[in-house]
Design an enzyme around this catalytic site. Structure first.
Site, PDB file in Angstrom:
ATOM      1  CE  LYS A 127      39.269  57.517  15.720  1.00 27.51           C
ATOM      2  NZ  LYS A 127      39.672  57.218  14.325  1.00 27.51           N
ATOM      3  CB  THR A 172      31.274  51.105  10.105  1.00 26.17           C
ATOM      4  OG1 THR A 172      31.767  49.787  10.426  1.00 26.17           O
ATOM      5  CG2 THR A 172      29.883  51.280  10.669  1.00 26.17           C
ATOM      6  N   GLY A 215      36.006  52.291   6.729  1.00 26.04           N
ATOM      7  CA  GLY A 215      36.650  53.562   6.424  1.00 26.04           C
ATOM      8  C   GLY A 215      36.220  54.749   7.254  1.00 26.04           C
ATOM      9  CB  THR A 216      34.093  55.178  10.301  1.00 23.22           C
ATOM     10  OG1 THR A 216      34.718  54.111  11.016  1.00 23.22           O
ATOM     11  CG2 THR A 216      32.764  54.705   9.761  1.00 23.22           C
ATOM     12  N   GLY A 217      37.237  55.768  10.231  1.00 27.63           N
ATOM     13  CA  GLY A 217      38.375  56.469  10.821  1.00 27.63           C
ATOM     14  C   GLY A 217      39.099  57.340   9.810  1.00 27.63           C
ATOM     15  CB  CYS A 218      40.102  56.690   6.288  1.00 30.26           C
ATOM     16  SG  CYS A 218      40.977  55.132   6.518  1.00 30.26           S
TER      17      CYS A 218
END
Length: 260
Positions: free
Chosen positions: A173, A204, A206-209
């Site tokens: 990412k 932002t 929790g964007t990865g989860c």
């Protein structure tokens, strides 16, 4: 209905971890299940406490899920310790599920390491090899490849290096790049770029989860890896553009912006 299991930590404020995953899975019209690896006391301003679940309890949760409602896809996030990584790997080898998305939660957004070196080695050697796709951010990809990543050319070099020891799909990412937010998918020697629209939104959390559970949901629905990532990035963009503003710090996305 397709069934998606998330194996991760709980976020009591609802923006990341298990709670974000279940919202995302539901938004994709899949049936969500969870195996909780740790409890966290956190909110939009930070993490104030972590209590890991016992190894036996993690195994018990996994047995209960796999022997009754077998998942079509799995997302794995926060794994907390060497012992829990080992337990998850053991059960995955036992039940042999498909469509495993590993979000290697090793480094916080600030750049601080969240796992010690022994746990990182266990993650690399035991859990990641069982996955279909891994979704490291730039900091995590640096740990996996062993050098700094500053440019898109560095991302390609990193993917090739990681692929020397991993046969699955690699999604690096690029959200922390200075000049763009493009993501790189490296699959069996093939490079595919996903151009990312940088949304001006400080919320932002929790964007990865959310991205990894969206990819798992799309895989469960039968999309191939490229379609799953493209659909998931569109979902993330919409959830950010919804401009939800909750909490005193970096707030969560609107996971349910599509639900009328």
């Amino acid at each position: 209905m397709k069934k998606v299991l998330t194996i991760a930590g709980s976020d009591c404020s609802g923006g990341a971890g298990i709670q974000a995953d279940l919202k995302t899975i539901t938004a994709h019209k899949c049936y969500g299940m969870s195996v909780i690896t740790a409890l966290t006391a956190q909110n939009t301003t930070g993490v104030y406490g972590i209590e890991a679940c016992s190894v036996d309890f993690v195994k018990n949760q996994m047995d209960c899920v796999f022997t009754d409602i077998f998942p079509d896809a799995i997302k794995i996030g926060m794994v907390a310790s060497i012992e829990i990584i080992e337990a998850i790997s053991e059960k995955l080898k036992e039940y042999k599920p498909k469509n495993i998305v590993v979000d290697p939660v090793m480094v916080a957004t600030s750049g601080s390491k969240l796992l010690n070196d022994d746990a990182i080695n266990m993650l690399l050697n035991e859990l990641i090899p069982l996955s279909t796709v891994i979704t490291p951010n730039l900091f995590e990809a640096e740990i996996l490849c062993g050098f700094k990543i500053k440019t898109t050319e560095d991302m390609v070099k990193a993917a090739r290096k990681i692929a020397e020891n991993y046969d699955g799909h690699i999604l690096i990412k690029g959200g922390h790049l200075e000049d763009n937010a493009n993501d790189l998918l490296f699959s069996k020697g093939t490079i595919h770029w996903f151009e990312g629209e940088r949304i001006i939104n400080s919320n932002t959390h929790g964007t990865g989860c959310t991205l990894s559970s969206a990819i798992a949901s799309n895989l469960a629905l039968g999309h191939n890896i490229e379609e799953s990532i493209r659909n998931s990035k569109e979902y993330i963009t919409g959830a950010l553009r919804a401009n939800l503003d909750i909490g005193k710090g970096s707030g969560p996305l609107n996971h349910c912006y599509k639900i009328v």
